[in-house]
Design a protein around this motif. Structure first.
Motif, short mmCIF file in Angstrom:
data_model
loop_
_atom_site.label_atom_id
_atom_site.label_comp_id
_atom_site.label_asym_id
_atom_site.label_seq_id
_atom_site.Cartn_x
_atom_site.Cartn_y
_atom_site.Cartn_z
N TYR A 171 0.81 -1.22 0.00
CA TYR A 171 0.00 0.00 0.00
C TYR A 171 0.84 1.27 0.00
CZ TYR A 171 0.82 -0.14 5.05
OH TYR A 171 1.40 -0.18 6.29
N SER A 172 2.14 1.14 0.12
CA SER A 172 3.01 2.32 0.08
C SER A 172 4.42 1.91 -0.33
CB SER A 172 3.07 3.00 1.45
OG SER A 172 3.98 4.09 1.42
N SER A 173 5.10 2.80 -1.04
CA SER A 173 6.50 2.58 -1.38
C SER A 173 7.38 3.63 -0.71
CB SER A 173 6.70 2.62 -2.90
OG SER A 173 6.28 3.88 -3.40
N ARG A 174 6.78 4.39 0.20
CA ARG A 174 7.51 5.48 0.85
C ARG A 174 7.39 5.42 2.38
NH1 ARG A 174 9.42 9.28 -2.48
NH2 ARG A 174 9.22 10.97 -0.98
N GLY A 175 7.41 4.20 2.90
CA GLY A 175 7.33 4.02 4.33
C GLY A 175 8.67 4.28 5.01
N ARG A 176 8.61 4.54 6.28
CA ARG A 176 9.81 4.73 7.09
C ARG A 176 9.71 3.80 8.29
NH1 ARG A 176 12.72 9.75 6.04
NH2 ARG A 176 11.59 10.90 4.44
N LEU A 177 10.85 3.31 8.71
CA LEU A 177 10.89 2.40 9.84
C LEU A 177 11.97 2.88 10.80
CD1 LEU A 177 9.92 -0.29 11.12
CD2 LEU A 177 11.71 -1.43 9.80
N LYS A 178 11.56 3.23 11.99
CA LYS A 178 12.49 3.71 13.00
C LYS A 178 13.56 2.65 13.25
CE LYS A 178 12.69 5.75 17.57
NZ LYS A 178 11.93 6.22 18.71
N GLY A 179 14.80 3.05 13.21
CA GLY A 179 15.90 2.14 13.43
C GLY A 179 16.47 1.53 12.17
N PHE A 180 15.76 1.67 11.04
CA PHE A 180 16.25 1.13 9.76
C PHE A 180 17.32 2.07 9.23
CE2 PHE A 180 15.98 1.05 5.08
CZ PHE A 180 16.35 -0.26 4.87
N ASP A 181 18.49 1.52 8.94
CA ASP A 181 19.58 2.37 8.46
C ASP A 181 20.18 1.84 7.16
OD1 ASP A 181 20.81 0.14 9.46
OD2 ASP A 181 22.19 1.21 10.76
#
Length: 86
Positions: free
Chosen positions: A53-63
């Motif tokens: 449903y999205s290609s612009r998600g963010r995930l805290k801690g993902f580097d």
């Protein structure tokens, strides 16, 4: 032979497609594969297993190198998800 190898490797066939292409695929429904649909505008109106449903998600801690990650949902219960692919 391929099916036997897939079972050994716990691989399930699935098709990753956009909502628009999905309609063409469903018109020729001879595939017998799970659908993984990418539609960032609306929820698919068909039977799907995964929905991106999205290609612009963010995930805290993902580097990772990518700024954004894909966000997907499994169409089923947590129990069904844990069994998926076994």
């Amino acid at each position: 032979r391929l099916i036997r190898r897939q079972r050994q490797m716990c691989i399930r066939d699935r098709i990753y497609t956009t909502g628009k292409s999905m309609r063409v695929i469903l018109e020729n429904d001879t595939l017998g594969c799970d659908l993984w649909i990418r539609d960032i505008l609306k929820k698919p109106d068909c039977d799907f297993v995964f929905w991106q449903y999205s290609s612009r998600g963010r995930l805290k801690g993902f580097d990772g190198r990518e700024q954004y990650i894909d966000l997907n949902v499994f169409h089923g219960s947590a129990e069904e998800f844990s069994e998926y692919g076994r």
